[in-house]
Design an enzyme around this catalytic site. Structure first.
Site, PDB file in Angstrom:
ATOM      1  N   GLU A  54      12.000 -22.782  22.607  1.00  0.00           N
ATOM      2  CA  GLU A  54      12.266 -22.601  21.166  1.00  0.00           C
ATOM      3  C   GLU A  54      13.688 -22.128  20.879  1.00  0.00           C
ATOM      4  O   GLU A  54      14.097 -22.072  19.720  1.00  0.00           O
ATOM      5  CB  GLU A  54      11.292 -21.558  20.593  1.00  0.00           C
ATOM      6  CG  GLU A  54       9.871 -22.033  20.439  1.00  0.00           C
ATOM      7  CD  GLU A  54       9.017 -21.781  21.687  1.00  0.00           C
ATOM      8  OE1 GLU A  54       9.594 -21.678  22.795  1.00  0.00           O
ATOM      9  OE2 GLU A  54       7.796 -21.690  21.543  1.00  0.00           O
ATOM     10  N   THR A 102       6.684 -27.112  24.183  1.00  0.00           N
ATOM     11  CA  THR A 102       6.411 -25.935  25.011  1.00  0.00           C
ATOM     12  C   THR A 102       5.259 -26.308  25.936  1.00  0.00           C
ATOM     13  O   THR A 102       4.469 -27.194  25.607  1.00  0.00           O
ATOM     14  CB  THR A 102       5.974 -24.732  24.157  1.00  0.00           C
ATOM     15  OG1 THR A 102       4.775 -25.089  23.474  1.00  0.00           O
ATOM     16  CG2 THR A 102       7.042 -24.363  23.151  1.00  0.00           C
ATOM     17  N   LYS A 160      -3.039  -3.231  28.923  1.00  0.00           N
ATOM     18  CA  LYS A 160      -3.152  -2.005  28.121  1.00  0.00           C
ATOM     19  C   LYS A 160      -4.173  -1.088  28.772  1.00  0.00           C
ATOM     20  O   LYS A 160      -5.312  -1.455  28.952  1.00  0.00           O
ATOM     21  CB  LYS A 160      -3.643  -2.344  26.715  1.00  0.00           C
ATOM     22  CG  LYS A 160      -2.604  -2.994  25.864  1.00  0.00           C
ATOM     23  CD  LYS A 160      -3.148  -3.253  24.465  1.00  0.00           C
ATOM     24  CE  LYS A 160      -2.540  -4.527  23.907  1.00  0.00           C
ATOM     25  NZ  LYS A 160      -3.291  -5.731  24.215  1.00  0.00           N
TER      26      LYS A 160
HETATM   27  P1  ADP Z   1       6.635 -22.132  28.220  1.00  0.00           P
HETATM   28  O1  ADP Z   1       6.520 -21.141  27.103  1.00  0.00           O
HETATM   29  O2  ADP Z   1       6.258 -23.473  27.831  1.00  0.00           O
HETATM   30  O3  ADP Z   1       6.162 -21.633  29.542  1.00  0.00           O
HETATM   31  P2  ADP Z   1       9.445 -21.674  28.202  1.00  0.00           P
HETATM   32  O4  ADP Z   1      10.378 -22.042  29.270  1.00  0.00           O
HETATM   33  O5  ADP Z   1       9.832 -21.953  26.828  1.00  0.00           O
HETATM   34  O6  ADP Z   1       8.140 -22.404  28.540  1.00  0.00           O
HETATM   35  O7  ADP Z   1       9.036 -20.177  28.410  1.00  0.00           O
HETATM   36  C1  ADP Z   1       9.699 -19.147  27.748  1.00  0.00           C
HETATM   37  C2  ADP Z   1       9.144 -17.835  28.229  1.00  0.00           C
HETATM   38  O8  ADP Z   1       9.398 -17.648  29.611  1.00  0.00           O
HETATM   39  C3  ADP Z   1       9.748 -16.639  27.569  1.00  0.00           C
HETATM   40  O9  ADP Z   1       9.182 -16.392  26.322  1.00  0.00           O
HETATM   41  C4  ADP Z   1       9.437 -15.543  28.583  1.00  0.00           C
HETATM   42  O10 ADP Z   1       8.112 -15.073  28.451  1.00  0.00           O
HETATM   43  C5  ADP Z   1       9.544 -16.260  29.891  1.00  0.00           C
HETATM   44  N1  ADP Z   1      10.849 -16.013  30.510  1.00  0.00           N
HETATM   45  C6  ADP Z   1      11.923 -16.813  30.522  1.00  0.00           C
HETATM   46  N2  ADP Z   1      12.925 -16.262  31.232  1.00  0.00           N
HETATM   47  C7  ADP Z   1      12.480 -15.063  31.660  1.00  0.00           C
HETATM   48  C8  ADP Z   1      13.045 -13.998  32.443  1.00  0.00           C
HETATM   49  N3  ADP Z   1      14.273 -14.085  32.950  1.00  0.00           N
HETATM   50  N4  ADP Z   1      12.290 -12.904  32.667  1.00  0.00           N
HETATM   51  C9  ADP Z   1      11.035 -12.821  32.182  1.00  0.00           C
HETATM   52  N5  ADP Z   1      10.442 -13.788  31.457  1.00  0.00           N
HETATM   53  C10 ADP Z   1      11.150 -14.895  31.197  1.00  0.00           C
END
Ligand code: ADP
Length: 543
Positions: free
Chosen positions: A328, A184, A436
Site C-alpha cells: 500500500e 496485497t 495480549k
Molecule cells: P502482505 O501484507 O501482502 O503480506 P506486504 O509486503 O504489503 O504484503 O506486507 C507489508 C507488511 O509486512 C507490513 O505491514 C509489516 O507488517 C510487514 N513488514 C514489512 N517490512 C517489515 C520489517 N522490516 N519489519 C517488520 N515487519 C515488516
C-alpha cells in the site's frame, strides 16, 4: 503570479528514456527462464520495450487497460515492465505462488484483458484459464522453441516482438493515470488491489533512491532477489534505471547456490526478505564461500533478526539496510540508515538501531497513536498503531469505493510500532498478531528474532494461545535446523532475554515446517488453524 515552468508529466517511460540515453551501455546480466545467462543493456531494454508497446497497441490495447504479467526477475521482464506502461496499459504484476482460486479472483477483479506469462508459468495459468472472465489473449514470454502447448492460441513473445519495427512513441497521458496494480497477499480475506499512478511511482522512486534510503548510483550493480511481483518490486525496476545502475537479474532459481552464483556477477547491492538470507548465510557457512563484490543489502518485508544483520556485517563485510514498507505504500516507508546521532554510537549500539526499521525519507509522513487516535510520544517505549501518509500511499483500494484513509489521508498500516526521539521506527507486531497477556502486549517479533539466534533453530513463530485468566499466553513454534535437536529450555531462555517473567513463552512446539503466505511470510492465521486442528493445549491444561 502565473506558473512559468515546463509541463513535464512524471511518466515512468521517462525513467527508461533517461537510462537508455545517459547510461545506455550499462550491462544487465540475466539468467533467462530458458536457462542460459545473457547480457543486454538499458538501450536494448528500451528498444524492445518500445516494440512491446507497439505490439500491444497493435493488438488493440487501449490506455488504462490492465494487463496481467506473471514472470520471474529477468531482463525480458524489464522490457515487458516498461512496454506495458509505455503503451498506456496498466501493469498488473501476478504472484505465481498464489493459489489458483486467488489468481482467478484477482485477475477477474482487476479485469485483466491480456496475460503475459513466463513459459514455465503457463502451467500455473493453464488449469484456471477457463475461469478467467476478461482475458482475451495470452502471450508466453519465450521463443518458438520453448513454447508450451498447454494454452490454446497463445502468442509467442519473441515471434511477436520480431514482427515489430520499434518505430513507435510511448503513448502519452497524464502523470495521474494508473500505471500498475499490485494486490496485497491477502493474509486476511480476499487480496486487495493497490493502483499506483505514474506520478506515485516516479515520486516514490526518487525518494527511494535518495542517499538516506537506497543511495542508488550509476556505480552500483543491483540484483533484486525480491520478485518484481512482490509489493511493486520494491520499486527496484524504477530506481535502478533512474540512476543508471547496472543490474543482475537472477531468474527463477531461488536456491542459495543459484542466488550466490548470480551475486558473483559483480553485484554490489541486493535486496530480499529475511528468509532468503537465512538460507544464504547457512549456505555460505557450509561451503566456506564469501562475496567478492557485494557491499550492501536491503532486507525487509518482515522483521530482520539481529543474527542476520551481524552475520552479514561481521563475517562478510556487507552493510545491512533494514527497511519497512507495504504494498500500500509503493512500498518503501523507512530505512535504517544512520543519522549523525547514530554515527557516534558504539558498534553494538549501531546494530541495536539496525534492528529497528529506521526513519522515513521526504514524501513519507508517519505517526503512532493509541486506539482512540491520540498521538503517542516518540520515546522508543510506547507502542501504538503506525499510520502513514504521502504521495506514494494508497487512498482507496481498487473497486472498494470507500476511502482507505482517515483524517487527512492517514492510512492505518495495521502494524504496531514505537518511535524514538530520532524518529526511528521499531515494528513490534502486526496488530492482528499481537499477543495480549494480562492486558499487556508481548512483541512476537522480538521473541522470534531472539529464538532464531539459536543455532538449532531454522525458523520461529511466536503466537498467542487463548487463556482463561491472561487472555493469551505466548508459545513458540519452531522448525529445527537441518540435523539439529535443540533443547526447548535453551530456546525459551534465549527468546526470553530482556523479557519480564510474565512475557516468557509457556511452551515450545516443534513442527516440520511453518505455513507461509505467497510472499514468503509466516502465516499466523494458518498456524493458528493448524494448532487448533492439533487440539493444542498449553502445558498447564494438559491432562
Ligand atoms: P502482505 O501484507 O501482502 O503480506 P506486504 O509486503 O504489503 O504484503 O506486507 C507489508 C507488511 O509486512 C507490513 O505491514 C509489516 O507488517 C510487514 N513488514 C514489512 N517490512 C517489515 C520489517 N522490516 N519489519 C517488520 N515487519 C515488516
Amino acid at each position: 503570479m502565473r506558473d512559468l515552468m515546463q509541463d513535464w508529466e512524471m511518466r515512468v517511460s521517462r525513467i527508461i528514456d533517461h537510462a537508455a540515453k545517459y547510461h545506455g551501455n550499462r550491462p544487465i546480466t540475466s539468467r533467462t527462464v530458458e536457462g542460459p545467462i545473457e547480457t543486454t543493456n538499458w538501450r536494448e531494454v528500451r528498444d524492445d520495450a518500445l516494440k512491446v508497446s507497439q505490439g500491444l497497441v497493435g493488438l488493440g490495447v487501449k490506455p488504462g487497460e490492465p494487463i496481467g504479467v506473471m514472470a520471474w526477475n529477468t531482463a525480458r521482464h524489464l522490457k515487458v515492465w516498461y512496454g506495458v506502461s509505455g503503451s498506456g496499459a496498466v501493469l498488473h504484476t501476478l504472484n505465481p505462488r498464489l493459489s489458483g482460486d486467488q489468481l482467478v479472483y484477482i485477475i477477474n477483479h482487476a479485469e485483466d484483458t491480456m496475460l503475459m506469462v513466463d513459459f514455465d508459468l503457463s502451467a500455473v495459468i493453464a488449469p484456471i484459464v477457463d475461469r478467467l472472465e476478461t482475458v482475451k489473449k495470452i502471450i508466453i514470454m519465450t521463443d518458438r522453441e520453448h513454447m508450451p502447448d498447454n494454452i490454446q492460441g497463445a502468442i509467442c513473445f519473441e515471434d511477436w516482438i520480431a514482427e515489430q519495427d520499434g518505430d513507435f512513441d510511448w503513448v502519452e497521458g497524464s502523470e495521474r493515470d494508473a500505471c500498475g496494480i499490485c494486490y496485497t497477499s491477502g493474509t486476511t480475506g480476499n487480496p486487495k488491489g493497490v493502483v499506483y499512478t505514474h506520478r506515485s511511482n516516479v515520486l516514490h522512486a526518487l525518494a527511494a533512491s535518495s542517499p538516506d534510503v537506497l543511495n542508488m548510483t550509476s556505480r552500483d550493480t543491483l540484483m533484486p532477489v525480491v520478485p518484481l511481483f512482490h509489493a511493486n518490486g520494491w520499486s527496484i525496476a524504477y530506481t535502478a534505471p533512474m540512476n543508471g545502475a547496472a543490474m543482475v537479474m537472477p531468474g527463477r532459481d531461488m536456491t542459495p547456490a543459484g542466488i550466490y552464483e548470480m551475486l558473483e556477477h559483480g553485484v554490489t547491492f541486493t535486496a530480499a526478505v529475511p528468509t532468503i538470507w537465512l538460507g544464504m548465510l547457512q549456505y555460505l557457512k557450509e561451503t566456506g564461500k564469501t562475496f567478492s563484490t557485494l557491499s550492501r543489502v536491503v532486507i525487509g518485508g518482515s522483521s530482520c533478526p539481529r543474527a542476520v544483520i551481524e552475520a552479514f556485517q561481521d563475517n562478510y563485510g556487507v552493510r545491512v539496510f533494514h527497511a519497512w514498507g507495504m504494498t500500500e505504500t509503493s512500498p518503501l516507508g523507512t530505512t535504517s540508515s544512520f543519522k549523525p546521532e547514530i554515527e557516534v554510537l558504539s558498534d553494538k549500539e549501531k546494530v541495536d538501531v539496525q534492528t529497528s526499521v529506521g526513519h522515513p525519507p521526504f514524501s513519507v509522513d508517519l505517526r503512532i497513536t493509541d486506539d482512540e487516535g491520540n498521538e503517542l510520544e516518540w520515546d522508543g517505549q510506547t507502542q501504538g498503531r503506525l499510520w502513514i501518509r504521502g504521495p506514494g500511499v494508497v487512498k482507496q483500494y481498487l473497486k472498494k469505493g470507500e476511502d482507505a484513509t482517515v483524517g487527512g489521508n492517514w492510512f492505518d498500516t495495521g502494524d504496531v510500532a514505537t518511535m524514538d526521539e530520532n524518529a526511528y521506527v521499531r515494528i513490534t507486531d502486526r496488530s492482528k498478531d499481537v499477543i495480549k497477556s494480562g492486558g499487556e502486549w508481548i512483541s512476537s517479533i522480538d521473541m522470534e528474532n531472539a529464538a532464531v539466534a539459536h543455532p538449532g533453530v531454522a525458523e520461529a513463530a511466536a503466537i498467542g494461545i487463548p487463556h482463561p485468566k491472561w487472555d493469551e499466553r505466548p508459545i513458540l513454534v519452531i522448525v529445527k535446523a537441518p540435523d539439529a535437536d535443540p533443547d526447548p529450555a535453551e530456546i525459551v531462555e534465549l527468546a526470553s532475554e530482556g523479557l519480564a517473567k510474565w512475557q516468557r513463552p509457556d511452551d515450545v512446539v516443534f513442527m516440520d515446517e511453518l505455513p507461509h503466505t505467497a510472499t514468503g511470510k509466516i502465516s499466523k492465521l494458518h498456524l493458528r488453524q493448524q494448532l487448533e486442528k492439533m487440539d493444542y493445549k498449553l502445558p498447564e491444561f494438559r491432562g
